[in-house]
Design an enzyme around this catalytic site. Structure first.
Site, short mmCIF file in Angstrom:
data_model
loop_
_atom_site.label_atom_id
_atom_site.label_comp_id
_atom_site.label_asym_id
_atom_site.label_seq_id
_atom_site.Cartn_x
_atom_site.Cartn_y
_atom_site.Cartn_z
N LYS A 197 0.85 -1.18 0.00
CA LYS A 197 0.00 0.00 0.00
C LYS A 197 0.90 1.24 0.00
O LYS A 197 1.95 1.25 0.65
CB LYS A 197 -0.88 -0.04 1.25
CG LYS A 197 -1.96 1.04 1.31
CD LYS A 197 -2.78 0.87 2.58
CE LYS A 197 -3.94 1.85 2.67
NZ LYS A 197 -4.74 1.65 3.90
N SER B 227 -9.62 1.52 2.79
CA SER B 227 -8.74 2.28 1.93
C SER B 227 -7.68 1.46 1.20
O SER B 227 -7.12 1.93 0.22
CB SER B 227 -8.06 3.37 2.76
OG SER B 227 -7.18 2.78 3.70
N SER C 240 -9.68 -0.83 7.03
CA SER C 240 -9.09 -0.60 5.70
C SER C 240 -8.38 -1.79 5.07
O SER C 240 -8.07 -1.74 3.89
CB SER C 240 -8.12 0.58 5.76
OG SER C 240 -8.84 1.79 5.70
#
Lengths: 483, 486
Positions: free
Chosen positions: B75, B150, B174
Site C-alpha cells: 500500500k 482504503s 481498511s
C-alpha cells in the site's frame, strides 16, 4: 527600583535545554554550534511515518530537577501534543506535557534583600525544542528564511514559578539561583547566550495592600540576566504610567527590544492560539515508580545551599564569598580542589573572586575553560608564602599563567621575577636612595611617617619591583631611626 | 493455472522443487498486470526493474527461504527507500522517502519481490479507493464496483492476480473491508503486534499494518515475517511471536463463538445476513458452540471512531505544510499564505473534511464534550470486549453489512454517512486494539461476502485457527473473480 504606591507581581517561565547526549525522541546529537541541518534524522525532521522513542535520560533529569526544587514527582510521565504551525516546528506540533507535568508544587529559596525567601515552583515539565529560523535580514522584510533543525527535538524542561517575585532584582536572584541548582545537578549547561537557558516573565502591578492580581503582561526575548532586570523595570514603569493615566493594562505578550531598551506589544490575548492539546498517541506514558525516584534522590549531588553552608561553617568564609563560590558547580569544584592542598580558604577565595574572575570576565570564559589549574594556583600561593614572589608580582605571574597555561615556577624563572630577599644585596640600594633624597629623610625625621612609603617605592623602583618590600621596609627603618 | 493465480505456499512448494524460478513468478505477475491494470488500476507505482533484479539475484543463488521470490505489493502509505510514497495524495505525489518502513525492511530482508506501490484512499481515509487523488481502483469481480478501501489497490491486486499477497494498513477496517469486497483474506493484527515505524500516520492509536492474501495459510506465512517488537515504535509490543502456521489446524470442535447481534439488525443487506447465517451454521456443523451475544456499548463505536480518528489525523497530517517536502505553493507571498495554499491544493475533499472535523473536536471548549468523552466510550467498548472474551474464544460478524457497492454510489456528500457505515463492524476491533480477520464467507449476487472473526489481544493464533478451519470446510477461496486468473 521602588514604586512607592505599587507592588510588582512577577512569575518566571524558564526553559532549559537538557545536557543529554542525544535528542529526546531520536539518537541525533544535541551538540551546539554544528553546521545547519547536520544533526537531523527522519524523526526530528518530522518525516512521514517516523515515530518518536523517548530518551529515558530526559525523564531522569526531570526527576532530578524536581527533587532539587522540592517538588512532588508524578507517578506517570505522560506526553501531549501542542499543535501549531511554524516553519521551525517540523511536525507542526510540539511534544510537551499539558495536564500532568512530571513535577509539581516545589520551591526554591533565594537570598532576597530582606533575607531568605521561598519562591514557589508551580510545575516542571518535559518538552522538545523546535528548530531555528535564519532570516535574511530582518524578519519583517526578509525575502526568505532558512530552517535549521539541529535544535529540533533537543530536550527541554520548562520550569514555571509561582507569582511570588516582587521586584526585578528578586526575579534575577531567582533565576541565578535556579541556574546554579541546574548547574550543580549537571542537567544543563545553562548558557543564556547559546539559548540553553531562556526566560519569559509574567508581570503585573497592583496598589500596595491590594491582594487581587492586576492584569499581567508576558515579556519575551530577554537574553541575559541584565536584560531580564531591565525589561522588568521598564515594564513596571510602563504599567504604572498606564494606571496613573487612568487607563487599564491590557493582557498581552510583549517583546523586549535590547537596542531600544523597551518592551513592545507582540499580540493581545484575543489573538491567543488554541493549541488543541491532546495525549500523543505515538508515545506511551512512562511509569515513574517510587524506586526510581528514590534512586535518583540518593544520587543527588550537593546543592548550592548546602555547599554555601559548608563553606561558611567549615572554612569560616563570609556569606558573600560562599555565595560567589557556589554560583556554579565548576567554581565550587575549583575551590574545593585548591583547599585540599592549601589551608587558607580566604586567600583562595580572594584569588578566585578577584584575579581569576576578573580575567574570566575579560576573556569571556567559564572557569572550566581556564588554563589555570587548582594545583597551579596553590603552587603560586606557596611561592608568595615562601617569599619567592611578592603579592604584587603574583598578579603578574597569575595573568601569565592564565594566558599561557604555564606553571608559576616556570614563569618566575623565565622572567627573572624572583624576589630579592637578600639583605646584603638591598643594603647598598637603600643607602643610595637615602642619599639621593635628603629632604624626604628630613621630612620623615620631622615626623612625617608617610615619607617612608615614598622611600620604599624608590627602592622597589630601583629593583624593578623585585625587592622584598617587607625587608626593604625593615632596612630603611633601621637606617632612618639610627641617628 | 498460471503462476500468478497461485498462493504463497503453493509457489513456495514449486520453488523448493525447482519447478519454477522467481523470475517465472514475476513474469507471470507482470504479464497479468499488463493484461488487467488498465481496467483495475491497482497500482500507483510499478517497480519492475528492482523486482527483476531481486528475482535475478535470487535465481542465481537458487535458494528461496521464507517469502523469497514471492511477488508482493505494498500500500502506498508504507515508506519505501528510494521509491516514491504518495499516500495517493497530490501532497506527496513526488515524495521519495530516504528510509524503509520496518515492515518493508523485513520483507526486503526476506528477498520478497516487491512489484510496486498500491492505490488507496488518500491518506487511508475512505472505504472505496475513490478518494485516491489519482484514479479509483475497480473491483476485479465487477469493474463497475469499488474494491473497498482504503487498501483497495492492495485487495484488488491480490484478487486480480497481479501480486500474490500485499500489505495494507487498517485504521477502521481498511484491510478487512476491501478484502471482504474482493473475496480475499484480510488480517488486522493486534495493535502493537506489527511495527508502525515508517507507516505514514493517519490515526496513531488505531493504525496497524495488515496482510491481504489469497488464503489463511498465506496470511499466517506473511504475518510470521512482519510481526514482532520494534524499538523504533514505542507502541510496539515486546512479546514473543508464535509461528502462526502452527495454528493452521482444520478443527474447532468445542470452540466458543459469540455472534455479535448488533450487526444482524438494521442496515444489513438481507443477502449478506443469509450468507453469514449459513457460515455460522457451518461452524456449528464443525462442532463449534455458536451463541448470540450483545455488547452494550458497541453501537457507539462508529461515532466514537469518527471523533478519535479525525482528531489524531488533524495533528498527524499537520506536518504536510509545504516547508520541508511535499507540495508547496510557490506563488504565495508569505508563510501563512503558503501554508493555506499548499494544503488547499495538496489535500483532497475527504482528507480536508476529516482534518476540519478533528480540529473542531480538539478545540478549546469542545475537547471535553467530544474527544475526552470519546476516549471514555472507547474504554467502555474495550471493557465490553474483555467481558465477552471471558466467555468466548472468538467473536464473529459480517465484515461489512453489504457486498461491494458501485462506483459513485456514495459520491454525493449526503451519502457520505452511508459510506462511513461500511466500516461499522470493523471499527470496534481497532477501537479495542484487537486482532481481526476477514475470510471469504460466501457470495451474494456473484459478489463476495466477508466473515469477520475477532480475537483477544495478541490471540492471532486463535482467529487464524478458526479462519483456517472454516476455509477448509468451505470452498469460497477457490472461486476466482470474472477478471480472475483462468
Amino acid at each position: 527600583m521602588v514604586l512607592p504606591n505599587y507592588e510588582a507581581v512577577i512569575g518566571l517561565e524558564v526553559h532549559v535545554e537538557l545536557k543529554t547526549q542525544s535528542k529526546i525522541f531520536c539518537s541525533c546529537s544535541t551538540a551546539f554550534g554544528a553546521e545547519p541541518n547536520t544533526q537531523v534524522c527522519p524523526v526530528c525532521a518530522g518525516m512521514p511515518g517516523a515515530l518518536p522513542v523517548l530518551n529515558r535520560q530526559v525523564v531522569e533529569f526531570a526527576i532530578k530537577t524536581g527533587l532539587a526544587l522540592n517538588c512532588e514527582i508524578a507517578g506517570m510521565s505522560k506526553y501531549d501534543r501542542k499543535n501549531y504551525f511554524y516553519p521551525d516546528l517540523p511536525k507542526a506540533y510540539q511534544v510537551s506535557q499539558y495536564d500532568q507535568p512530571i513535577c509539581r508544587t516545589g520551591y526554591l529559596e533565594i537570598e532576597a534583600e530582606e533575607g531568605k525567601k521561598r519562591i514557589g515552583i508551580n510545575r516542571v515539565h518535559i518538552e522538545e525544542d523546535a528548530g531555528k529560523l535564519i532570516h535574511q535580514g530582518a524578519i519583517t522584510t526578509s525575502s526568505y528564511s532558512l530552517v535549521d533543525l539541529n535544535r529540533s527535538g533537543v530536550p527541554l524542561l520548562e520550569i514555571v514559578s509561582e507569582p511570588d517575585l516582587r521586584t526585578p532584582r528578586e526575579a534575577c536572584l531567582y533565576l541565578e539561583k535556579l541556574r546554579s541548582v541546574l548547574l550543580f545537578l549537571g542537567v544543563s549547561d545553562c548558557k543564556m547566550e547559546e539559548g540553553s537557558l531562556r526566560c519569559d516573565a509574567n508581570i503585573s502591578i497592583r496598589p500596595r495592600g491590594e491582594t487581587r492580581l492586576g492584569t499581567k503582561a508576558e515579556i519575551k526575548n530577554m537574553n541575559s540576566f541584565r536584560s531580564l532586570e531591565r525589561a522588568l523595570e521598564y515594564e513596571l514603569t510602563r504599567q504604572m504610567e498606564v494606571l496613573e493615566d487612568g487607563e487599564e493594562v491590557v493582557q498581552e505578550t510583549r517583546t523586549w527590544d535590547e537596542g531600544q531598551q523597551a518592551t513592545f506589544s507582540m499580540r493581545s490575548k484575543e489573538e491567543a492560539d488554541d493549541y488543541r492539546y491532546f495525549p500523543d498517541p505515538d508515545l506511551v506514558p512512562v511509569v515513574v515508580d517510587q524506586e526510581w525516584v528514590q534512586r535518583v534522590r540518593e544520587s543527588l549531588p550537593e546543592l548550592p545551599d548546602a555547599a554555601r553552608q559548608r563553606l561558611m561553617e567549615q572554612y569560616e568564609l563570609p556569606a558573600y564569598d560562599a555565595g560567589v563560590l557556589t554560583m556554579t558547580r565548576d567554581t565550587l569544584d575549583f575551590f574545593d580542589e585548591c583547599i585540599r592542598h592549601y589551608d587558607d580558604a580566604k586567600v583562595v577565595s580572594n584569588w578566585i573572586m578577584g584575579e581569576m574572575s576578573r580575567l574570566l570576565n575579560q576573556h569571556n570564559l567559564e572557569i572550566s575553560a581556564s588554563q589555570v589549574s587548582p594545583s597551579a594556583l596553590v603552587r603560586m600561593l606557596r611561592l608568595i608564602d615562601e617569599g619567592t614572589i611578592s603579592g604584587k608580582m603574583a598578579k603578574t605571574v597569575f595573568e601569565e599563567m592564565f594566558t599561557t597555561g604555564k606553571e608559576p615556577d616556570v614563569i618566575v624563572k623565565e622572567k627573572g621575577m624572583t624576589q630579592i630577599s637578600d639583605e646584603s644585596a638591598l643594603e647598598p640600594l637603600v643607602v643610595q636612595v637615602l642619599e639621593a633624597n635628603p629632604e624626604v629623610v628630613e621630612d620623615y625625621r620631622g615626623g612625617k611617617t608617610k615619607a617612608l612609603g615614598f622611600l620604599v617605592g624608590q627602592v622597589m623602583k630601583a629593583t624593578r619591583g623585585q625587592a622584598n618590600p617587607k625587608l626593604v621596609n625593615q632596612i630603611l627603618k633601621r637606617h632612618l631611626d639610627k641617628s | 493455472m498460471e503462476l500468478c493465480g497461485l498462493t504463497v505456499h503453493e509457489l513456495k512448494d514449486k520453488l523448493k522443487k525447482r519447478e519454477i524460478s522467481a523470475a517465472d513468478i514475476l513474469d507471470s505477475c507482470l504479464q497479468r498486470t499488463h493484461q488487467v491494470e488498465e481496467q483495475v488500476k491497482a497500482f500507483i507505482t510499478i517497480t519492475e526493474e528492482t523486482a527483476r533484479e531481486t528475482a535475478r539475484v535470487l535465481d542465481e543463488k537458487g535458494e528461496y527461504p521464507g517469502l523469497a521470490g514471492i511477488v508482493c505489493g505494498l500500500k502506498d502509505n508504507l515508506c519505501t527507500r528510494g521509491v516514491r510514497t504518495t499516500c495517493a495524495s497530490r501532497m506527496l505525489e513526488d515524495f521519495v522517502p530516504g528510509y524503509d518502513a520496518t515492515v518493508v525492511k523485513k520483507l526486503k530482508a526476506q528477498q520478497a519481490v516487491i512489484l510496486g506501490k498500491l492505490n488507496m484512499d488518500e491518506f487511508a481515509m475512505g472505504s472505496s479507493t475513490e478518494y485516491s487523488s489519482f484514479y479509483p481502483t475497480r473491483n476485479p469481480w465487477d469493474l463497475k464496483r469499488v474494491p473497498g478501501g482504503s487498501s483497495g489497490g492492495a485487495a484488488a491486486a491480490v484478487a486480480a492476480g497481479q501480486v500474490i499477497y500485499a500489505l495494507g494498513t487498517d485504521t477502521g477496517g481498511s484491510v478487512r473491508q476491501p478484502a471482504a469486497f474482493c473475496g480475499v483474506v484480510g488480517m488486522k493484527p493486534t495493535y502493537g503486534r506489527v511495527s508502525r515505524s515508517g507507516v505514514v500516520g493517519f490515526a496513531s492509536s488505531l493504525d496497524q499494518v495488515g496482510t491481504i492474501t489469497r488464503d489463511v495459510t498465506d496470511c499466517a506465512l506473511v504475518l510470521n515475517q512482519i510481526a514482532g517488537y520494534d524499538h523504533m515504535d514505542s507502541t510496539s509490543a515486546n512479546l514473543e511471536v508464535l509461528d502462526y502456521t502452527s495454528s493452521l489446524v482444520p478443527e474447532i470442535k468445542g470452540f466458543k463463538v459469540g455472534v455479535l447481534q448488533e450487526y444482524f439488525q438494521e442496515g444489513i443487506h438481507p443477502g449478506v445476513k443469509e450468507t453469514i447465517k449459513r457460515a455460522l451454521l457451518k461452524m456449528e456443523e464443525m462442532g463449534a458452540i455458536v451463541e448470540e451475544i450483545s455488547l452494550p456499548h458497541i453501537k457507539y463505536a462508529l461515532p466514537t471512531y469518527y471523533i478519535i480518528a479525525p482528531a489524531e489525523a488533524s495533528s498527524n497530517l499537520a506536518r504536510f505544510d509545504g516547508v520541508r517536502y511535499g507540495l508547496r505553493d510557490l506563488e504565495a507571498d508569505n508563510v501563512e499564505e503558503m501554508y493555506i495554499n499548499s494544503r488547499s491544493l495538496g489535500f483532497g475533499p475527504e482528507v480536508k473534511r476529516r482534518i476540519m472535523l478533528g480540529t473542531y473536536v480538539l478545540s478549546a471548549g469542545y475537547f471535553d464534550a467530544y474527544y475526552l468523552k470519546a476516549l471514555k466510550v472507547r474504554r467502555l467498548i474495550k471493557n465490553d470486549f474483555d467481558r465477552a472474551f471471558e466467555k468466548y474464544d472468538v467473536l464473529v460478524t459480517p465484515t461489512v453489512p453489504t457486498a461491494a457497492f458501485k462506483l459513485q454510489e456514495h459520491a454525493r456528500d449526503e451519502d457520505l454517512l452511508a459510506m462511513y457505515r461500511s466500516d461499522i463492524a470493523t471499527v470496534p476491533a481497532n477501537m479495542a486494539g484487537l486482532p481481526a480477520i476477514s475470510v471469504p464467507g460466501g457470495f451474494v449476487d456473484e459478489m463476495p461476502v466477508g466473515l469477520q472473526i475477532i480475537g483477544k489481544a495478541f490471540a492471532e493464533d486463535t482467529i487464524l485457527r478458526v479462519a483456517y478451519a472454516f476455509e477448509q470446510h468451505t470452498d469460497y477461496t477457490a472461486r476466482k473473480p470474472s477478471l480472475g486468473v483462468k
